[in-house]
Enzyme design. Structure first.
Site, short mmCIF file in Angstrom:
data_model
loop_
_atom_site.label_atom_id
_atom_site.label_comp_id
_atom_site.label_asym_id
_atom_site.label_seq_id
_atom_site.Cartn_x
_atom_site.Cartn_y
_atom_site.Cartn_z
N TYR A 137 40.39 -2.38 -13.46
CA TYR A 137 40.65 -3.81 -13.20
C TYR A 137 41.32 -3.95 -11.84
O TYR A 137 42.47 -3.56 -11.66
CB TYR A 137 41.51 -4.37 -14.33
CG TYR A 137 41.83 -5.84 -14.28
CD1 TYR A 137 41.39 -6.68 -13.27
CD2 TYR A 137 42.63 -6.40 -15.28
CE1 TYR A 137 41.70 -8.03 -13.25
CE2 TYR A 137 42.95 -7.75 -15.28
CZ TYR A 137 42.49 -8.57 -14.25
OH TYR A 137 42.82 -9.90 -14.25
N LYS A 166 36.11 -4.15 -13.35
CA LYS A 166 36.19 -5.59 -13.18
C LYS A 166 36.84 -5.86 -11.83
O LYS A 166 37.94 -5.38 -11.55
CB LYS A 166 37.03 -6.22 -14.29
CG LYS A 166 37.30 -7.71 -14.07
CD LYS A 166 38.44 -8.21 -14.93
CE LYS A 166 38.79 -9.65 -14.56
NZ LYS A 166 39.98 -10.14 -15.28
#
Length: 302
Positions: A137, A166
Site C-alpha cells: 500500500y 495499491k
C-alpha cells in the site's frame, strides 16, 4: 498460501462511530451488507477511509472480527495490518491471519523517513511471518514514504505471498511502472488504484481494479466501472468513471475521509463523524457537498 483473486472494486469500509466515538457495531454490519449488496468484490476494513490511524489495536481486532463474521465468505476481506514499526506490523498481520482475514494490505511505515532498502526489509519480514496474500500500500502523501516501482518489483519477485500493490500516490506513471515491472515476473501480480479517478485508466493498462473510497458513498456506480470494463463496454465504463468527478471535486474543501463519511451520512447511512480532530467541514464545503450530492442523485449515482 490461501489463493485469492485480487481484483475489482474493494471499498475501504467506513468505521461507523457513535456520538461518544465508540464503534457503532450494528451500523458496521449494515455497511458490510450494503456494499456487498451493491456487488463489490472485496471489503477492506480499517484502511484510510476506515480511520485506521485513529483506531487502537483492540478496536482493529474488533472491527476485523465483525467484518469477517458479517461477510460470511461472500467476498474476500482485506485487513489493513501496516504499522509504523516492523514489529507491530508483524504482530497485527499475525493477528489478522488468526482472525480469518483473506488478504493483508500493508501500508508503508510513516512519520520517520525510510530508505528503499529499509522498506524492502520491512515487507520481507512481514511476508515471512504469515501465510496470507499481501497487497502493498503506497500512499506517500499520508505516510511520507513512497514505494518505488523497482522496490515493488523486487518484493514481488522475492516474496511469494506479495501478490499486489495499491497505489494511492495519484501519479499514474508510478502506477503504470508497477504494472510494467511486475508483468514480466513468473507470477500473478495485481495493481490496484487507490485514487478513484484512475480506476478505469489502470484497468485499461493492465491493472486489476481499485480500492475505492467513493464506494462507501456510491457503491453501485463504482462497481459499474469495473463490471462495464470487464464486459467490454468501455463507453459505459467511461461514463461511470467520469460521473464521480463532481463529487471528488469537493475534496478540495477538506480531508477526503471526512467528506466521504459526511456524504454517507447525508445520504442516509448513520455512520457518525470521523474521530476528532478530523471531523470538520467548513460551511462553504458543506454547502458544496450538499449541492453535488443532489446533482449526483439526479444523474443516477447510487
Amino acid at each position: 498460501m490461501k489463493h485469492v483473486e485480487i481484483k475489482g472494486i474493494i471499498p475501504p469500509i467506513l468505521t461507523p462511530m457513535n456520538a461518544d466515538e465508540t464503534i457503532n457495531e450494528r451500523e458496521l454490519r449494515n455497511q458490510v451488507n450494503r456494499v456487498i449488496g451493491a456487488g463489490v468484490h472485496g471489503i477492506f476494513p480499517f484502511g484510510t477511509n476506515g480511520e485506521a490511524y485513529a483506531l487502537t489495536y483492540a478496536e482493529k481486532e474488533r472491527v476485523l472480527d465483525i467484518v469477517i463474521e458479517e461477510t460470511r465468505g461472500r467476498v474476500p476481506v482485506y485487513a489493513g495490518s501496516g504499522c509504523i514499526t516492523t514489529r507491530e506490523t508483524v504482530q497485527l498481520s499475525k493477528r489478522a491471519e488468526a482472525l480469518g482475514a483473506d488478504v493483508l494490505s500493508i501500508i508503508t511505515p510513516s512519520f520517520a523517513a525510510a530508505s528503499q532498502d529499509e522498506l524492502y526489509a520491512h515487507y520481507m519480514e512481514a511476508a515471512a511471518a504469515v501465510d496470507l496474500p499481501i497487497v502493498l500500500y503506497n500512499i506517500p502523501a499520508r505516510t511520507g514514504n513512497a514505494l518505488a516501482p523497482a522496490t515493488v518489483a523486487r518484493l514481488a519477485k522475492d516474496a511469494p505471498n506479495i501478490v499486489g500493490a495499491k497505489d494511492s500516490s495519484g501519479n499514474f506513471d508510478n502506477m503504470k511502472q508497477y504494472v510494467e515491472l511486475t508483468a514480466v515476473l513468473d507470477k500473478e501480480f495485481s495493481v490496484l488504484s487507490g485514487n478513484d479517478s484512475l480506476i478505469l485508466p489502470i484497468l485499461l493498462f493492465g491493472g486489476k481494479g481499485g480500492v475505492a473510497g467513493c464506494a462507501n458513498v456510491f457503491p453501485h456506480t463504482m462497481v459499474e466501472i469495473y463490471e462495464a470494463w470487464a464486459a467490454g463496454d468501455l463507453e459505459r465504463a467511461k461514463k461511470a468513471q467520469d460521473s464521480i468527478r463532481p463529487f471528488r471535486a469537493v475534496f478540495k474543501y477538506g480531508n477526503p475521509n471526512t467528506i466521504i463519511k459526511i456524504a454517507a451520512g447525508l445520504l442516509g447511512s448513520p455512520v457518525g463523524d470521523c474521530r476528532k480532530p478530523f471531523c470538520r467541514l467548513s460551511a462553504e464545503g458543506m454547502d458544496a457537498l450538499k449541492k453535488v450530492l443532489e446533482t449526483c442523485k439526479a444523474n443516477g449515482l447510487h
